[in-house]
Motif scaffolding. Structure first.
Motif, mmCIF file in Angstrom:
data_model
loop_
_atom_site.group_PDB
_atom_site.id
_atom_site.type_symbol
_atom_site.label_atom_id
_atom_site.label_comp_id
_atom_site.label_asym_id
_atom_site.label_seq_id
_atom_site.Cartn_x
_atom_site.Cartn_y
_atom_site.Cartn_z
ATOM 1 N N ILE A 1 0.861 -1.187 0.000
ATOM 2 C CA ILE A 1 0.000 0.000 0.000
ATOM 3 C C ILE A 1 0.896 1.235 0.000
ATOM 4 O O ILE A 1 1.744 1.393 0.874
ATOM 5 N N ILE A 2 0.701 2.076 -1.008
ATOM 6 C CA ILE A 2 1.507 3.276 -1.186
ATOM 7 C C ILE A 2 0.576 4.476 -1.082
ATOM 8 O O ILE A 2 -0.461 4.521 -1.737
ATOM 9 N N GLY A 3 0.925 5.443 -0.249
ATOM 10 C CA GLY A 3 0.101 6.629 -0.174
ATOM 11 C C GLY A 3 0.212 7.346 1.152
ATOM 12 O O GLY A 3 1.173 7.178 1.897
ATOM 13 N N MET A 4 -0.813 8.125 1.446
ATOM 14 C CA MET A 4 -0.841 8.950 2.645
ATOM 15 C C MET A 4 -1.518 8.180 3.779
ATOM 16 O O MET A 4 -2.503 7.485 3.560
ATOM 17 N N ASN A 5 -0.994 8.340 5.011
ATOM 18 C CA ASN A 5 -1.603 7.712 6.176
ATOM 19 C C ASN A 5 -2.753 8.546 6.732
ATOM 20 O O ASN A 5 -3.748 8.015 7.198
ATOM 21 N N PRO B 1 -5.318 12.075 6.080
ATOM 22 C CA PRO B 1 -5.761 12.980 5.015
ATOM 23 C C PRO B 1 -5.228 14.403 5.195
ATOM 24 O O PRO B 1 -5.007 14.871 6.314
ATOM 25 N N LEU B 2 -5.017 15.060 4.086
ATOM 26 C CA LEU B 2 -4.633 16.466 4.061
ATOM 27 C C LEU B 2 -5.921 17.283 4.109
ATOM 28 O O LEU B 2 -6.819 17.081 3.299
ATOM 29 N N THR B 3 -6.039 18.184 5.072
ATOM 30 C CA THR B 3 -7.278 18.930 5.271
ATOM 31 C C THR B 3 -7.021 20.428 5.109
ATOM 32 O O THR B 3 -6.072 20.968 5.661
ATOM 33 N N LEU B 4 -7.894 21.070 4.361
ATOM 34 C CA LEU B 4 -7.882 22.514 4.179
ATOM 35 C C LEU B 4 -9.188 23.050 4.731
ATOM 36 O O LEU B 4 -10.269 22.760 4.211
ATOM 37 N N ASP B 5 -9.106 23.821 5.818
ATOM 38 C CA ASP B 5 -10.292 24.365 6.483
ATOM 39 C C ASP B 5 -10.370 25.860 6.196
ATOM 40 O O ASP B 5 -9.505 26.632 6.595
ATOM 41 N N LEU B 6 -11.427 26.281 5.500
ATOM 42 C CA LEU B 6 -11.621 27.686 5.148
ATOM 43 C C LEU B 6 -12.722 28.340 5.977
ATOM 44 O O LEU B 6 -13.286 29.349 5.581
ATOM 45 N N ASN B 7 -13.053 27.766 7.092
ATOM 46 C CA ASN B 7 -14.034 28.254 8.054
ATOM 47 C C ASN B 7 -15.474 28.036 7.601
ATOM 48 O O ASN B 7 -16.338 27.811 8.416
ATOM 49 N N PHE B 8 -15.777 28.096 6.328
ATOM 50 C CA PHE B 8 -17.131 27.839 5.859
ATOM 51 C C PHE B 8 -17.222 26.542 5.052
ATOM 52 O O PHE B 8 -18.310 26.043 4.806
ATOM 53 N N ILE B 9 -16.069 26.014 4.660
ATOM 54 C CA ILE B 9 -16.026 24.748 3.937
ATOM 55 C C ILE B 9 -14.706 24.055 4.276
ATOM 56 O O ILE B 9 -13.686 24.708 4.510
ATOM 57 N N ARG B 10 -14.746 22.751 4.335
ATOM 58 C CA ARG B 10 -13.552 21.970 4.659
ATOM 59 C C ARG B 10 -13.319 20.941 3.560
ATOM 60 O O ARG B 10 -14.226 20.202 3.182
ATOM 61 N N PHE B 11 -12.100 20.912 3.046
ATOM 62 C CA PHE B 11 -11.694 19.945 2.040
ATOM 63 C C PHE B 11 -10.740 18.952 2.672
ATOM 64 O O PHE B 11 -9.812 19.336 3.380
ATOM 65 N N SER B 12 -10.961 17.680 2.390
ATOM 66 C CA SER B 12 -10.030 16.634 2.823
ATOM 67 C C SER B 12 -9.599 15.845 1.605
ATOM 68 O O SER B 12 -10.419 15.517 0.735
ATOM 69 N N PHE B 13 -8.325 15.551 1.547
ATOM 70 C CA PHE B 13 -7.763 14.835 0.412
ATOM 71 C C PHE B 13 -6.868 13.726 0.927
ATOM 72 O O PHE B 13 -6.012 13.951 1.779
ATOM 73 N N MET B 14 -7.085 12.518 0.413
ATOM 74 C CA MET B 14 -6.238 11.386 0.759
ATOM 75 C C MET B 14 -6.123 10.502 -0.462
ATOM 76 O O MET B 14 -7.115 10.220 -1.135
ATOM 77 N N LEU B 15 -4.922 10.066 -0.747
ATOM 78 C CA LEU B 15 -4.668 9.241 -1.917
ATOM 79 C C LEU B 15 -3.791 8.075 -1.508
ATOM 80 O O LEU B 15 -2.743 8.268 -0.876
ATOM 81 N N SER B 16 -4.223 6.866 -1.835
ATOM 82 C CA SER B 16 -3.405 5.684 -1.573
ATOM 83 C C SER B 16 -3.682 4.647 -2.651
ATOM 84 O O SER B 16 -4.775 4.590 -3.222
ATOM 85 N N PHE B 17 -2.688 3.847 -2.932
ATOM 86 C CA PHE B 17 -2.769 2.795 -3.935
ATOM 87 C C PHE B 17 -2.447 1.461 -3.281
ATOM 88 O O PHE B 17 -1.500 1.363 -2.506
ATOM 89 N N LYS B 18 -3.244 0.456 -3.591
ATOM 90 C CA LYS B 18 -2.952 -0.897 -3.144
ATOM 91 C C LYS B 18 -2.526 -1.686 -4.384
ATOM 92 O O LYS B 18 -3.325 -1.932 -5.290
#
Length: 82
Positions: free
Chosen positions: A40-44, A46-63
């Motif tokens: 399994i290759i990837g992030m353990n 998630p990367l989170t971007l919080d803009l106070n009115f919306i929150r983005f989470s990004f996680m990428l992994s490959f099996k």
């Protein structure tokens, strides 16, 4: 008019080869123990971007297992034999 093969066909064949190879690798791992090896290759976390009115989470992994590598090789071979 452009001659040759489209690179989108290669991308499509690679995606299909990885999906089918991974599925067959998981399915046949009960019979062939060598196919059970996976990495399994990837992030353990998630990367989170919080803009106070919306929150983005990004996680990428490959099996990746042996079946998906074989599917990748067969997809590239099929592309160049077309």
């Amino acid at each position: 008019m452009r001659r040759g093969k489209s690179p989108w066909i290669l991308v499509f064949l690679i995606v299909v080869g990885l999906i089918l190879g991974g599925f067959l690798g998981d399915l046949l791992a009960h019979f062939f123990k060598q196919l059970a090896y996976q990495q399994i290759i990837g992030m353990n976390h998630p990367l989170t971007l919080d803009l106070n009115f919306i929150r983005f989470s990004f996680m990428l992994s490959f099996k990746i297992n042996v079946g998906s590598v074989l599917g990748l090789i067969l997809a590239i071979y099929a592309y160049y034999k077309m």
